[in-house]
Design a protein around this motif. Sequence first.
Motif, PDB file in Angstrom:
ATOM      1  N   GLY A  15      48.641  73.061  56.673  1.00 26.65           N
ATOM      2  CA  GLY A  15      49.206  72.644  55.404  1.00 26.65           C
ATOM      3  C   GLY A  15      49.411  71.155  55.281  1.00 26.65           C
ATOM      4  N   GLY A  16      49.268  70.449  56.378  1.00 24.82           N
ATOM      5  CA  GLY A  16      49.459  69.005  56.383  1.00 24.82           C
ATOM      6  C   GLY A  16      48.216  68.251  55.949  1.00 24.82           C
ATOM      7  N   SER A  17      48.317  66.934  56.045  1.00 24.57           N
ATOM      8  CA  SER A  17      47.239  66.051  55.598  1.00 24.57           C
ATOM      9  C   SER A  17      46.937  64.992  56.650  1.00 24.57           C
ATOM     10  N   THR A  77      34.003  50.497  54.542  1.00 28.42           N
ATOM     11  CA  THR A  77      34.729  51.631  55.093  1.00 28.42           C
ATOM     12  C   THR A  77      34.567  52.858  54.198  1.00 28.42           C
ATOM     13  N   VAL A  78      34.401  53.998  54.853  1.00 28.18           N
ATOM     14  CA  VAL A  78      34.389  55.282  54.157  1.00 28.18           C
ATOM     15  C   VAL A  78      35.581  56.086  54.653  1.00 28.18           C
ATOM     16  N   TYR A  79      36.180  56.831  53.748  1.00 29.62           N
ATOM     17  CA  TYR A  79      37.388  57.588  54.055  1.00 29.62           C
ATOM     18  C   TYR A  79      37.165  59.076  53.829  1.00 29.62           C
ATOM     19  N   LEU A  80      37.963  59.875  54.519  1.00 37.09           N
ATOM     20  CA  LEU A  80      38.010  61.304  54.258  1.00 37.09           C
ATOM     21  C   LEU A  80      39.477  61.702  54.201  1.00 37.09           C
ATOM     22  N   GLN A  81      39.950  61.970  52.998  1.00 38.62           N
ATOM     23  CA  GLN A  81      41.310  62.459  52.811  1.00 38.62           C
ATOM     24  C   GLN A  81      41.284  63.977  52.947  1.00 38.62           C
ATOM     25  N   MET A  82      42.057  64.495  53.874  1.00 38.99           N
ATOM     26  CA  MET A  82      42.064  65.927  54.157  1.00 38.99           C
ATOM     27  C   MET A  82      43.450  66.476  53.867  1.00 38.99           C
ATOM     28  N   ASN A  83      43.513  67.364  52.908  1.00 40.59           N
ATOM     29  CA  ASN A  83      44.774  67.983  52.512  1.00 40.59           C
ATOM     30  C   ASN A  83      44.731  69.481  52.766  1.00 40.59           C
ATOM     31  N   SER A  84      45.901  70.091  52.755  1.00 40.53           N
ATOM     32  CA  SER A  84      46.003  71.543  52.968  1.00 40.53           C
ATOM     33  C   SER A  84      45.198  71.973  54.178  1.00 40.53           C
ATOM     34  N   LEU A  85      45.380  71.278  55.259  1.00 42.08           N
ATOM     35  CA  LEU A  85      44.583  71.545  56.455  1.00 42.08           C
ATOM     36  C   LEU A  85      44.864  72.926  57.025  1.00 42.08           C
ATOM     37  N   LYS A  86      43.807  73.512  57.575  1.00 36.94           N
ATOM     38  CA  LYS A  86      43.868  74.843  58.160  1.00 36.94           C
ATOM     39  C   LYS A  86      43.483  74.765  59.639  1.00 36.94           C
ATOM     40  N   PRO A  87      43.899  75.720  60.446  1.00 41.37           N
ATOM     41  CA  PRO A  87      43.489  75.711  61.858  1.00 41.37           C
ATOM     42  C   PRO A  87      41.967  75.669  62.019  1.00 41.37           C
ATOM     43  N   GLU A  88      41.238  76.281  61.112  1.00 42.71           N
ATOM     44  CA  GLU A  88      39.780  76.277  61.215  1.00 42.71           C
ATOM     45  C   GLU A  88      39.149  74.923  60.899  1.00 42.71           C
ATOM     46  N   ASP A  89      39.950  73.959  60.465  1.00 43.86           N
ATOM     47  CA  ASP A  89      39.459  72.594  60.289  1.00 43.86           C
ATOM     48  C   ASP A  89      39.462  71.811  61.599  1.00 43.86           C
TER      49      ASP A  89
END
Length: 114
Positions: A15-17, A77-89
């Motif tokens: 659920g984190g980012s 620079t390239v970014y990847l914002q990851m929200n609502s993280l899941k264990p499968e990520d």
Amino acid sequence: QVQLVESGGGLVQAGGSLRLSCAASGIIFRLNAMGWYRQAPGKQRELVAAISPGDTTNYADSVKGRFNISRDNAKNTVYLQMNSLKPEDTAVYYCRTLGPEDYWGQGTQVTVSS
């Protein structure tokens, strides 16, 4: 000498980012499409997100609506914002130039705990 240096990985609860960054040097960054890949243990490396020089984006179905790729040509620079993280990520995340040049970064570990 070409370098793609990822940063921003770490351990986060479900659920984190997290926001990953990939700083490029030695390439004409603004002319290159850029991508983020990931590889989980025992699995093949897969494309997660891509962004064209014109800022067109594409995402794997598994991350649509949760991840956002962006680029800052002034900072190479390239970014990847990851929200609502899941264990499968959970995976090692890699930055890659998608063309016209082809280079990989060294990867950064992302671990999502349940």
